[in-house]
Design a protein around this motif. Sequence first.
Motif, PDB file in Angstrom:
ATOM      1  N   SER A  52      32.635  22.031  70.265  1.00 10.58           N
ATOM      2  CA  SER A  52      32.005  22.530  69.032  1.00 10.58           C
ATOM      3  C   SER A  52      30.533  22.880  69.272  1.00 10.58           C
ATOM      4  O   SER A  52      30.023  23.865  68.729  1.00 10.58           O
ATOM      5  N   GLU A  53      29.874  22.081  70.082  1.00  9.08           N
ATOM      6  CA  GLU A  53      28.469  22.356  70.424  1.00  9.08           C
ATOM      7  C   GLU A  53      28.366  23.649  71.229  1.00  9.08           C
ATOM      8  O   GLU A  53      27.450  24.452  71.030  1.00  9.08           O
ATOM      9  N   LYS A  54      29.319  23.856  72.140  1.00 13.79           N
ATOM     10  CA  LYS A  54      29.314  25.079  72.959  1.00 13.79           C
ATOM     11  C   LYS A  54      29.521  26.323  72.095  1.00 13.79           C
ATOM     12  O   LYS A  54      28.924  27.361  72.353  1.00 13.79           O
ATOM     13  N   GLU A  55      30.365  26.199  71.069  1.00 13.15           N
ATOM     14  CA  GLU A  55      30.595  27.339  70.174  1.00 13.15           C
ATOM     15  C   GLU A  55      29.319  27.702  69.425  1.00 13.15           C
ATOM     16  O   GLU A  55      28.985  28.880  69.275  1.00 13.15           O
ATOM     17  N   LYS A  56      28.586  26.697  68.959  1.00 19.62           N
ATOM     18  CA  LYS A  56      27.320  26.950  68.281  1.00 19.62           C
ATOM     19  C   LYS A  56      26.326  27.616  69.228  1.00 19.62           C
ATOM     20  O   LYS A  56      25.601  28.536  68.846  1.00 19.62           O
ATOM     21  N   MET A  57      26.307  27.136  70.468  1.00 16.28           N
ATOM     22  CA  MET A  57      25.375  27.708  71.451  1.00 16.28           C
ATOM     23  C   MET A  57      25.761  29.144  71.796  1.00 16.28           C
ATOM     24  O   MET A  57      24.895  29.988  72.010  1.00 16.28           O
ATOM     25  N   LYS A  58      27.049  29.449  71.823  1.00 18.82           N
ATOM     26  CA  LYS A  58      27.492  30.830  72.086  1.00 18.82           C
ATOM     27  C   LYS A  58      27.072  31.760  70.951  1.00 18.82           C
ATOM     28  O   LYS A  58      26.694  32.901  71.190  1.00 18.82           O
ATOM     29  N   GLU A  59      27.149  31.256  69.720  1.00 11.33           N
ATOM     30  CA  GLU A  59      26.684  32.052  68.572  1.00 11.33           C
ATOM     31  C   GLU A  59      25.186  32.313  68.671  1.00 11.33           C
ATOM     32  O   GLU A  59      24.722  33.427  68.415  1.00 11.33           O
ATOM     33  N   GLN A  60      24.424  31.282  69.039  1.00 13.56           N
ATOM     34  CA  GLN A  60      22.983  31.457  69.213  1.00 13.56           C
ATOM     35  C   GLN A  60      22.682  32.424  70.351  1.00 13.56           C
ATOM     36  O   GLN A  60      21.782  33.259  70.246  1.00 13.56           O
ATOM     37  N   LEU A  61      23.459  32.322  71.440  1.00 12.65           N
ATOM     38  CA  LEU A  61      23.277  33.218  72.578  1.00 12.65           C
ATOM     39  C   LEU A  61      23.520  34.665  72.155  1.00 12.65           C
ATOM     40  O   LEU A  61      22.748  35.566  72.511  1.00 12.65           O
ATOM     41  N   HIS A  62      24.563  34.875  71.357  1.00 14.56           N
ATOM     42  CA  HIS A  62      24.849  36.222  70.849  1.00 14.56           C
ATOM     43  C   HIS A  62      23.688  36.726  69.998  1.00 14.56           C
ATOM     44  O   HIS A  62      23.257  37.873  70.133  1.00 14.56           O
ATOM     45  N   LYS A  63      23.164  35.856  69.138  1.00 17.47           N
ATOM     46  CA  LYS A  63      22.041  36.232  68.272  1.00 17.47           C
ATOM     47  C   LYS A  63      20.841  36.663  69.105  1.00 17.47           C
ATOM     48  O   LYS A  63      20.227  37.705  68.849  1.00 17.47           O
ATOM     49  N   TYR A  64      20.512  35.890  70.143  1.00 19.66           N
ATOM     50  CA  TYR A  64      19.344  36.236  70.960  1.00 19.66           C
ATOM     51  C   TYR A  64      19.587  37.483  71.816  1.00 19.66           C
ATOM     52  O   TYR A  64      18.655  38.230  72.100  1.00 19.66           O
ATOM     53  N   LYS A  65      20.829  37.727  72.200  1.00 18.88           N
ATOM     54  CA  LYS A  65      21.118  38.967  72.931  1.00 18.88           C
ATOM     55  C   LYS A  65      20.944  40.183  72.015  1.00 18.88           C
ATOM     56  O   LYS A  65      20.441  41.216  72.440  1.00 18.88           O
ATOM     57  N   VAL A  66      21.358  40.032  70.762  1.00 23.36           N
ATOM     58  CA  VAL A  66      21.144  41.120  69.802  1.00 23.36           C
ATOM     59  C   VAL A  66      19.652  41.289  69.540  1.00 23.36           C
ATOM     60  O   VAL A  66      19.158  42.417  69.454  1.00 23.36           O
ATOM     61  N   ASP A  67      18.928  40.168  69.441  1.00 23.97           N
ATOM     62  CA  ASP A  67      17.474  40.239  69.272  1.00 23.97           C
ATOM     63  C   ASP A  67      16.829  41.010  70.424  1.00 23.97           C
ATOM     64  O   ASP A  67      15.949  41.845  70.216  1.00 23.97           O
ATOM     65  N   LEU A  68      17.274  40.729  71.634  1.00 24.80           N
ATOM     66  CA  LEU A  68      16.719  41.408  72.805  1.00 24.80           C
ATOM     67  C   LEU A  68      17.021  42.907  72.757  1.00 24.80           C
ATOM     68  O   LEU A  68      16.139  43.731  73.036  1.00 24.80           O
ATOM     69  N   LEU A  69      18.233  43.261  72.361  1.00 29.96           N
ATOM     70  CA  LEU A  69      18.571  44.676  72.222  1.00 29.96           C
ATOM     71  C   LEU A  69      17.748  45.316  71.110  1.00 29.96           C
ATOM     72  O   LEU A  69      17.296  46.454  71.240  1.00 29.96           O
ATOM     73  N   TYR A  70      17.533  44.594  70.032  1.00 29.32           N
ATOM     74  CA  TYR A  70      16.701  45.075  68.920  1.00 29.32           C
ATOM     75  C   TYR A  70      15.305  45.422  69.426  1.00 29.32           C
ATOM     76  O   TYR A  70      14.748  46.471  69.113  1.00 29.32           O
ATOM     77  N   ILE A  71      14.736  44.533  70.225  1.00 27.82           N
ATOM     78  CA  ILE A  71      13.381  44.732  70.737  1.00 27.82           C
ATOM     79  C   ILE A  71      13.334  45.911  71.695  1.00 27.82           C
ATOM     80  O   ILE A  71      12.433  46.748  71.631  1.00 27.82           O
ATOM     81  N   LYS A  72      14.317  46.001  72.580  1.00 24.61           N
ATOM     82  CA  LYS A  72      14.300  47.044  73.615  1.00 24.61           C
ATOM     83  C   LYS A  72      14.669  48.422  73.076  1.00 24.61           C
ATOM     84  O   LYS A  72      14.108  49.423  73.506  1.00 24.61           O
ATOM     85  N   ALA A  73      15.614  48.473  72.152  1.00 22.73           N
ATOM     86  CA  ALA A  73      16.151  49.767  71.717  1.00 22.73           C
ATOM     87  C   ALA A  73      15.729  50.132  70.305  1.00 22.73           C
ATOM     88  O   ALA A  73      16.385  50.938  69.648  1.00 22.73           O
ATOM     89  N   TYR A  74      14.649  49.564  69.821  1.00 24.36           N
ATOM     90  CA  TYR A  74      14.178  49.866  68.470  1.00 24.36           C
ATOM     91  C   TYR A  74      13.871  51.360  68.365  1.00 24.36           C
ATOM     92  O   TYR A  74      13.308  51.946  69.296  1.00 24.36           O
ATOM     93  N   PRO A  75      14.229  52.009  67.257  1.00 24.45           N
ATOM     94  CA  PRO A  75      13.985  53.453  67.124  1.00 24.45           C
ATOM     95  C   PRO A  75      12.503  53.801  67.307  1.00 24.45           C
ATOM     96  O   PRO A  75      11.644  53.214  66.659  1.00 24.45           O
TER      97      PRO A  75
END
Length: 183
Positions: free
Chosen positions: A93-116
């Motif tokens: 269950s802890e790993k699932e929460k961490m995977k969700e957080q990892l996904h969030k930060y990967k999207v954050d990184l894409l947001y920063i890099k590919a911002y219009p």
Amino acid sequence: MGKIKGPGLAIVKKKIRDNERLLKKENLPANVRVEHERALAALQDQLQGVQLEHKKIKYYERYKKIRFFERKKAERHIKQLEKRLLDPSIDVSEKEKMKEQLHKYKVDLLYIKAYPPLVKYVSLYAEGTADSTEETRKKIWREMEERLLSGKTQNLGPSGSNNIPVQKKHAAQEELEDEFFEK
């Protein structure tokens, strides 16, 4: 990042003024008038392109520091979460929460890099922002999440910045750069 290839804003505006002055003459032959009207239309398109490039550079320069700090923060969180996910002592269950957080930060990184590049940057980690700013951030973040899930991430380069494409010259524009009085 600061320079634009091709003629600058002042040069293009000067060429437009020169063409407009020439077209005001009444005793201009028809073929010359048509040629300069086409040149004027091409120059006005070129002016719009140069203005867009200036706007992109202005936004890039203004927000590059905050984007750098946010990118470093997101990369640090991603690295920490990936390292913690490898730990075998953590329950499922802890790993699932961490995977969700990892996904969030990967999207954050894409947001920063590919911002219009033609939109003012809205910081990801700023607190106490206005509702309209929050809506804009969420809208762009969702778009980046869809891009990440669909696998349509563009090649962003190592710097983590928007690679600002410089306008290519067309054959007609290269001709316009020459003195149009030579003909």
